[in-house]
Scaffold this active site. Structure first.
Site, PDB file in Angstrom:
ATOM      1  N   ALA A 153       2.850  -0.736   5.016  1.00 34.31           N
ATOM      2  CA  ALA A 153       2.297  -0.810   6.373  1.00 34.31           C
ATOM      3  C   ALA A 153       1.802  -2.206   6.744  1.00 34.31           C
ATOM      4  O   ALA A 153       1.719  -2.525   7.933  1.00 34.31           O
ATOM      5  CB  ALA A 153       1.176   0.207   6.531  1.00 34.31           C
ATOM      6  N   ASP A 196       1.729 -15.760   7.179  1.00 34.69           N
ATOM      7  CA  ASP A 196       1.323 -17.130   6.853  1.00 34.69           C
ATOM      8  C   ASP A 196       1.600 -17.468   5.391  1.00 34.69           C
ATOM      9  O   ASP A 196       2.044 -18.578   5.078  1.00 34.69           O
ATOM     10  CB  ASP A 196      -0.162 -17.341   7.156  1.00 34.69           C
ATOM     11  CG  ASP A 196      -0.473 -17.431   8.642  1.00 34.69           C
ATOM     12  OD1 ASP A 196       0.467 -17.618   9.448  1.00 34.69           O
ATOM     13  OD2 ASP A 196      -1.670 -17.309   8.985  1.00 34.69           O
ATOM     14  N   ASN A 206       8.167  -5.475  -0.460  1.00 36.52           N
ATOM     15  CA  ASN A 206       7.990  -4.281   0.354  1.00 36.52           C
ATOM     16  C   ASN A 206       6.500  -4.200   0.641  1.00 36.52           C
ATOM     17  O   ASN A 206       5.724  -3.729  -0.180  1.00 36.52           O
ATOM     18  CB  ASN A 206       8.480  -3.023  -0.372  1.00 36.52           C
ATOM     19  CG  ASN A 206       8.378  -1.785   0.496  1.00 36.52           C
ATOM     20  OD1 ASN A 206       7.671  -1.772   1.501  1.00 36.52           O
ATOM     21  ND2 ASN A 206       9.064  -0.731   0.095  1.00 36.52           N
ATOM     22  N   SER A 266      13.015   3.043   3.896  1.00 41.01           N
ATOM     23  CA  SER A 266      13.441   3.662   5.149  1.00 41.01           C
ATOM     24  C   SER A 266      13.851   2.564   6.129  1.00 41.01           C
ATOM     25  O   SER A 266      13.703   1.378   5.844  1.00 41.01           O
ATOM     26  CB  SER A 266      12.302   4.502   5.734  1.00 41.01           C
ATOM     27  OG  SER A 266      11.239   3.666   6.162  1.00 41.01           O
ATOM     28  N   TYR A 294      11.065   8.691   1.949  1.00 36.57           N
ATOM     29  CA  TYR A 294      11.085   7.644   0.924  1.00 36.57           C
ATOM     30  C   TYR A 294      11.886   8.001  -0.324  1.00 36.57           C
ATOM     31  O   TYR A 294      12.034   7.159  -1.205  1.00 36.57           O
ATOM     32  CB  TYR A 294       9.646   7.272   0.532  1.00 36.57           C
ATOM     33  CG  TYR A 294       8.837   6.787   1.699  1.00 36.57           C
ATOM     34  CD1 TYR A 294       9.115   5.561   2.293  1.00 36.57           C
ATOM     35  CD2 TYR A 294       7.813   7.552   2.237  1.00 36.57           C
ATOM     36  CE1 TYR A 294       8.392   5.112   3.377  1.00 36.57           C
ATOM     37  CE2 TYR A 294       7.078   7.112   3.320  1.00 36.57           C
ATOM     38  CZ  TYR A 294       7.373   5.891   3.892  1.00 36.57           C
ATOM     39  OH  TYR A 294       6.653   5.448   4.969  1.00 36.57           O
ATOM     40  N   ARG A 337      12.056   4.674  13.114  1.00 38.70           N
ATOM     41  CA  ARG A 337      10.819   5.443  12.967  1.00 38.70           C
ATOM     42  C   ARG A 337       9.862   5.163  14.121  1.00 38.70           C
ATOM     43  O   ARG A 337      10.286   4.725  15.181  1.00 38.70           O
ATOM     44  CB  ARG A 337      10.208   5.122  11.600  1.00 38.70           C
ATOM     45  CG  ARG A 337      11.161   5.548  10.459  1.00 38.70           C
ATOM     46  CD  ARG A 337      10.603   5.325   9.101  1.00 38.70           C
ATOM     47  NE  ARG A 337       9.368   6.097   8.930  1.00 38.70           N
ATOM     48  CZ  ARG A 337       8.441   5.785   8.035  1.00 38.70           C
ATOM     49  NH1 ARG A 337       8.595   4.747   7.242  1.00 38.70           N
ATOM     50  NH2 ARG A 337       7.353   6.517   7.931  1.00 38.70           N
ATOM     51  N   GLU A 383      12.542  -9.291   2.566  1.00 40.87           N
ATOM     52  CA  GLU A 383      11.812  -8.082   2.964  1.00 40.87           C
ATOM     53  C   GLU A 383      12.651  -6.860   2.591  1.00 40.87           C
ATOM     54  O   GLU A 383      13.859  -6.824   2.846  1.00 40.87           O
ATOM     55  CB  GLU A 383      11.570  -8.115   4.468  1.00 40.87           C
ATOM     56  CG  GLU A 383      10.839  -6.904   5.006  1.00 40.87           C
ATOM     57  CD  GLU A 383      10.725  -6.917   6.526  1.00 40.87           C
ATOM     58  OE1 GLU A 383       9.707  -6.407   7.015  1.00 40.87           O
ATOM     59  OE2 GLU A 383      11.638  -7.432   7.216  1.00 40.87           O
ATOM     60  N   ARG A 431       6.202   0.685  14.066  1.00 36.73           N
ATOM     61  CA  ARG A 431       6.874   0.116  12.889  1.00 36.73           C
ATOM     62  C   ARG A 431       8.004  -0.841  13.265  1.00 36.73           C
ATOM     63  O   ARG A 431       8.629  -1.437  12.402  1.00 36.73           O
ATOM     64  CB  ARG A 431       7.426   1.226  11.997  1.00 36.73           C
ATOM     65  CG  ARG A 431       6.362   2.126  11.413  1.00 36.73           C
ATOM     66  CD  ARG A 431       6.967   3.176  10.489  1.00 36.73           C
ATOM     67  NE  ARG A 431       6.033   4.230  10.197  1.00 36.73           N
ATOM     68  CZ  ARG A 431       5.092   4.180   9.256  1.00 36.73           C
ATOM     69  NH1 ARG A 431       4.951   3.101   8.521  1.00 36.73           N
ATOM     70  NH2 ARG A 431       4.287   5.204   9.066  1.00 36.73           N
ATOM     71  N   HIS A 478       3.707  -4.488   9.351  1.00 38.40           N
ATOM     72  CA  HIS A 478       3.573  -4.382  10.800  1.00 38.40           C
ATOM     73  C   HIS A 478       2.262  -4.954  11.331  1.00 38.40           C
ATOM     74  O   HIS A 478       2.063  -4.986  12.545  1.00 38.40           O
ATOM     75  CB  HIS A 478       3.686  -2.915  11.214  1.00 38.40           C
ATOM     76  CG  HIS A 478       4.767  -2.194  10.482  1.00 38.40           C
ATOM     77  ND1 HIS A 478       6.104  -2.480  10.655  1.00 38.40           N
ATOM     78  CD2 HIS A 478       4.705  -1.242   9.516  1.00 38.40           C
ATOM     79  CE1 HIS A 478       6.825  -1.712   9.844  1.00 38.40           C
ATOM     80  NE2 HIS A 478       6.000  -0.958   9.145  1.00 38.40           N
ATOM     81  N   HIS A 525      12.693  -2.447   2.544  1.00 36.96           N
ATOM     82  CA  HIS A 525      12.132  -1.155   2.940  1.00 36.96           C
ATOM     83  C   HIS A 525      13.073  -0.045   2.506  1.00 36.96           C
ATOM     84  O   HIS A 525      14.295  -0.171   2.649  1.00 36.96           O
ATOM     85  CB  HIS A 525      11.918  -1.064   4.453  1.00 36.96           C
ATOM     86  CG  HIS A 525      10.907  -2.023   4.954  1.00 36.96           C
ATOM     87  ND1 HIS A 525       9.555  -1.863   4.734  1.00 36.96           N
ATOM     88  CD2 HIS A 525      11.042  -3.176   5.650  1.00 36.96           C
ATOM     89  CE1 HIS A 525       8.906  -2.869   5.269  1.00 36.96           C
ATOM     90  NE2 HIS A 525       9.789  -3.692   5.830  1.00 36.96           N
ATOM     91  N   PRO A 547       0.794  -1.219   0.000  1.00 37.81           N
ATOM     92  CA  PRO A 547       0.000   0.000   0.000  1.00 37.81           C
ATOM     93  C   PRO A 547       0.833   1.279   0.000  1.00 37.81           C
ATOM     94  O   PRO A 547       1.854   1.373   0.667  1.00 37.81           O
ATOM     95  CB  PRO A 547      -0.833  -0.104   1.284  1.00 37.81           C
ATOM     96  CG  PRO A 547      -0.156  -1.109   2.133  1.00 37.81           C
ATOM     97  CD  PRO A 547       0.559  -2.033   1.206  1.00 37.81           C
ATOM     98  N   ASN A 548       0.338   2.213  -0.787  1.00 41.91           N
ATOM     99  CA  ASN A 548       0.853   3.573  -0.906  1.00 41.91           C
ATOM    100  C   ASN A 548       2.181   3.677  -1.651  1.00 41.91           C
ATOM    101  O   ASN A 548       2.665   4.791  -1.883  1.00 41.91           O
ATOM    102  CB  ASN A 548       0.957   4.250   0.467  1.00 41.91           C
ATOM    103  CG  ASN A 548      -0.382   4.329   1.147  1.00 41.91           C
ATOM    104  OD1 ASN A 548      -1.350   4.799   0.565  1.00 41.91           O
ATOM    105  ND2 ASN A 548      -0.460   3.834   2.375  1.00 41.91           N
ATOM    106  N   ARG A 579       5.101  11.022  -2.182  1.00 40.00           N
ATOM    107  CA  ARG A 579       4.760  10.791  -0.772  1.00 40.00           C
ATOM    108  C   ARG A 579       5.993  10.918   0.117  1.00 40.00           C
ATOM    109  O   ARG A 579       6.943  10.142   0.005  1.00 40.00           O
ATOM    110  CB  ARG A 579       4.180   9.372  -0.638  1.00 40.00           C
ATOM    111  CG  ARG A 579       3.873   8.985   0.771  1.00 40.00           C
ATOM    112  CD  ARG A 579       3.409   7.531   0.851  1.00 40.00           C
ATOM    113  NE  ARG A 579       3.213   7.169   2.237  1.00 40.00           N
ATOM    114  CZ  ARG A 579       3.566   6.008   2.748  1.00 40.00           C
ATOM    115  NH1 ARG A 579       4.112   5.083   1.994  1.00 40.00           N
ATOM    116  NH2 ARG A 579       3.353   5.755   4.013  1.00 40.00           N
TER     117      ARG A 579
END
Length: 144
Positions: free
Chosen positions: A79, A89, A76, A104, A24, A109, A100, A113, A82, A102, A11-12, A19
């Site tokens: 949100a 799963d 990535n 940032s 970012y 942060r 994984e 997070r 978290h 990211h 998302p986002n 953003r």
């Protein structure tokens, strides 16, 4: 046949470049895709980059990566990192290695997070290096 790396974005992340560039960076998701595709080609790999604001799409794509024989997944989850036990799963249910990613450093942060369900299931985590996080994750995936 060229090995494929799935690059899944949550998302986002479609808003990258607009953003919170102080967090970012200014690269868009298309900019990141171009850099990944160039490097993947040098490594003899193909990239399948996708983005969704919907958790279920990410889960379906993780299953598809397994079913389609992807070499690895760079994830990535935004949100969802978290909060999503369902992503945890899904990652645990496939043999395809998941890294994984990211832009940032979540640990630097907000305290909410600091927990990563994705990281608990992933093969490894690369974070905090902006666009370079994706490139480092691609290098790691190429060596798996």
């Amino acid at each position: 046949m060229t090995d494929t790396i799935f690059v899944l974005n949550g998302p986002n992340l479609n808003l990258l470049g607009m953003r919170e560039p102080d967090i970012y960076g200014s690269d868009t998701l298309d900019d990141i895709a171009g850099k990944l595709e160039d490097r993947a080609r040098d490594l003899g790999l193909a990239i399948d980059l996708r983005q969704s604001n919907h958790e279920g799409h990410l889960i379906d794509w993780l299953h598809e990566a397994q079913g389609g024989g992807a070499k690895a997944v760079l994830l990535n989850a935004g949100a969802f990192t978290h909060s999503s036990i369902a992503l945890y799963d899904a990652i645990r249910s496939i043999a395809t290695p998941v890294i994984e990613v990211h832009l940032s450093n979540p640990l630097a942060r907000d305290s909410f997070r600091h927990q990563s369900f994705v990281g608990r299931a992933a093969r490894g985590t690369i974070s905090g290096f902006g666009t370079l996080s994706y490139m480092l994750a691609l290098e790691a995936a190429a060596r798996l």
